[in-house]
Each structure stands twice: as structure tokens, then as C-alpha cells.
Scaffold this active site. Sequence first.
Site: not given
Ligand SMILES: O=c1ccn([C@@H]2O[C@H](COP(=O)(O)OP(=O)(O)O[C@H]3O[C@H](CO)[C@@H](O)[C@H](O)[C@H]3O)[C@@H](O)[C@H]2O)c(=O)[nH]1
Ligand SMILES: [Mn+2]
Length: 442
Positions: A27, A164, A188, A325
Amino acid sequence: MCVVNTALSVMAYDYPTEKLSVYVSDDGGSKLTLFAFMEAARFATHWLPYCRKNNIVERCPDAYFKSNNSWFPDTNRIKMMYKNMRVRVENVVQEGTISRDYMTNEGESEAFSRWTDEFTPQNHPPVVQVLLEQSKDKDVTGHTMPNLVYVSRGKSMNLPHNFKAGALNVLLRVSATMTNAPVILTLDTDMYSNDPRTPVRVLCYLLDPAMDPKLGYIQFPQIFHGINENDIYGGQLKLEFQIEPSGMDGLVGPSYVGTGCFFRRGVFFGGPSETPELNQDHLVNESINSKEVLAVAHHVADCNFEKKTKWGTEMGLRYGSLVEDFYTSYLLQCKGWKSIFCNPKRPAFLGNSPINLHSILNQIMRWCVGLLEVAFCRYSPITFGVKSINPLTGLCYAHFAFWPIWSIPITIYAFVPQLALLNCASIFPKVCPSKHSLASQL
Ligand SMILES: O=c1ccn([C@@H]2O[C@H](COP(=O)(O)OP(=O)(O)O[C@H]3O[C@H](CO)[C@@H](O)[C@H](O)[C@H]3O)[C@@H](O)[C@H]2O)c(=O)[nH]1
Ligand SMILES: [Mn+2]
């Protein structure tokens, strides 16, 4: 390197490689990420046969080389290759550009030429690059490799990208046009597979003739490693990711937590689509690197594709909440889909969790905003959910959606006792003997 390890760990699944395709979403739209995956594709042709031959359980290279695993005759050679790959990727990242010496063939330099001067992370055309192709690429022992496809969806400053959820929807469509496998795993970048037999475990549920045909997804818990020794910020989130999903498993199943979840593709693709390649029975007979297939893949990865379609409302991951999610699985369950929580002894996936206060506050803030968006939307679990799923599951979703509201009494409780003490005021009513006896009678 984290994302490279994620991809390698699932490419090395103990599963027929000709049925496995890995799609990577970038992304950030960076050619450095593409470069890292080109390197990973080369390393995978050694890593996969090594894992298979020696029956390695730890198939994430970084975790494998960090742990003191058993030694095989070719361990040192593979370790050296991994180190070299790492150094090359780190050098390129440090330099911020890919010099000609790092490119091994014409195809690679052609791929990088798409990063023109106008190409920015927020504004660029889609890039779909096939890095490994089942029908052509073989590992060093002559065995087929799984497909590996790099995807950077098209972006425009004038159109919402839907975070996401938007990225996952592009992956859903691109994979439909290229391979269209009926089962999808979303993972992820900060997690990796910790057990190569996981797909087989999942198929036991999906192929069980006694299983409810409305079974839509199988969720594995998020289990973290590398958390501070005393876990001062409660980063394990055991309650949210292990205990509460077990409870919901007794009803119609847990919610989706964004990663470590296997879906039936049909869950995301409603009725027939206007794009024939996005239909569930679409069979891809051509090479995924052929002009025609790539043209359709780029078309569905374009930022304009979703205009006037049902993507984000009735198809794919749902838009409208930062916790896509939670929101998506809630709406899927309202439509009658069921889920299963699978928590094997050896964690199927391991991941990283924020370990400093700044990133934790950032994450919690994002979750709170996203959850409140669900709590107060027209499909609020407390009004719509309790009727559509069943009252208990509706209440479970409401419990999560309204969770941020706890911050109000907790903040009051954090200050009031101290203020009361400083002002010599009592915050609790004085014990009155008659009431006390009444209470004890009761
Ligand atoms: O604009 C975006 C934002 C995030 N991501 C992807 O989303 C994933 C999760 O992002 P992360 O920064 O790790 O967020 P967390 O706070 O750890 O995420 C938790 O909370 C999110 C929202 O509920 C869920 O989608 C995730 O799976 C969950 O691990 C990563 O692989 C990113 O690459 C994108 O592809 N595009
Ligand atoms: Mn995460």
C-alpha cells in the site's frame, strides 16, 4: 524484511505448491518493496526445498535462524544466502534507490521503470507484477514453486482509498482474475506462519460433510511474541484475542480480527458480477503472466474500478469503519455466515504487537474510533445485531462496539478519589447503621 518473512513462511506451507498463490499488497507503493520480493522469490527457490527435505517446522526464515534449530548439511549454505539477501535489501533501502548492479535481468528493470517521476505513494497507477509462476518457475530441485504476485493498488488523491479494507478488496479481485482459489488466508505483514500444517487443519473444517454449509471463515488467535518481559501495556490482549473468541465460538462463532483467518471466497463475492473474471466459477486457463490476464488484473486494481459497484457495501471487506475486520465479520454474521475459532496448541501464527506507549495509544485510538463508528451506525449491534444474528451474539458485538465508552468511568475513577482526598470530601456515602443492617439482612 518483516513482510518478506511473512510471505516466505506461507509460501513454504506443507501443501501442494501448484495450489498455492501468495499475493502481496504494497500500500506504500514502493519499488524497494518490489525489489525485496524479487530477492525473496530467488531465495524461496532454495528455502522451500530445504524446508521440505529436512521437515522444518519453523518456516519463517528469520525465526528459524534466530532459534537454535537442528543442523543439517546445507544449513550453513542457506543461512549464508539468507544473510546475503538481507544485506542486499538493507543496502538498497539505505540508499533509497536500486542501482543497475542489483538488477539481474531485463524484466526486472522494466518492472522498476513504472516508478516514473509522477509516481507517489498517494497517486499512482496500479502495479501487478508476477514474481513466481507455478507453470514456469521451479525450485533448485525441479519442484514447482507457488505463485508469488506483487500488487500495489492504484491510488488517487481525489478518491477515498478506504485503508486496509480497500487494499484487501483489491487483493480479492486481483486474485480472482488470476487464480480464483476457493479458500483465502489474510495475513498482516507483522505476522508469520508458525505451523506449516495449518492449511490442512483448515480444510478439515471446510471439507467436513457434516459441517454447516454456512461456515464462512476460520479464525486463529493473534498471538504475539517479543513483548516486553513484564508486558506492562497488556500487549498480549489475551482477553480480546483468545478468551472472548472462545466464548463467541459457542454461539455462531468469533469475529474476524484482521489476520490469521481463512475465508471461503464465496463470502466476499455476492451474486454474479458485471466483470466476468470476478465470478466464482471463473477458471483461469491462461498463464498469469499473459498480457490478457495482466490487463484484467490491472483493471480491477485501479482506483476507479469500485465507482458505482457494490464493493465495500455488499461485496468484499465493508467500508465505513476503521476496524474493517470487526465490521465486516459482524455484517457477515448478520447475513447468516458462521465462523469457527481454532486455537491449536502450537500457535498457527505469531506476530508483533506495539511495544511503546506512543504506538499503543495510536492503535487504541484507531480501534476506539472504528468501534464507535460501528456502535453508532445504522446497523448498530444493539438494535440491528440482536435481531439479525441472535440476541447473545448481538450483545457480544455490542460489548466490543461500546467498549471505548469504558474510558469515561475509568477516567473519572482515576481522578475523583485523589481530588476527594485533597479536598477532604467523602466520595462514598457514610455508613448508616439502619441501612447497613438492611443490607446485611438482604
Ligand atoms: O491503509 C492501510 C492501513 C493498513 N494496511 C495493512 O493493515 C495491516 C494491519 O495494520 P497494523 O498497522 O498492523 O494495525 P494493527 O493495529 O496491528 O491492526 C489490528 O487492527 C486492525 C483494525 O481492526 C486489523 O485490521 C489488524 O489485522 C489488527 O492486527 C498491515 O499489514 C498493513 O500493511 C494497509 O494495507 N493499508
Ligand atoms: Mn499489527
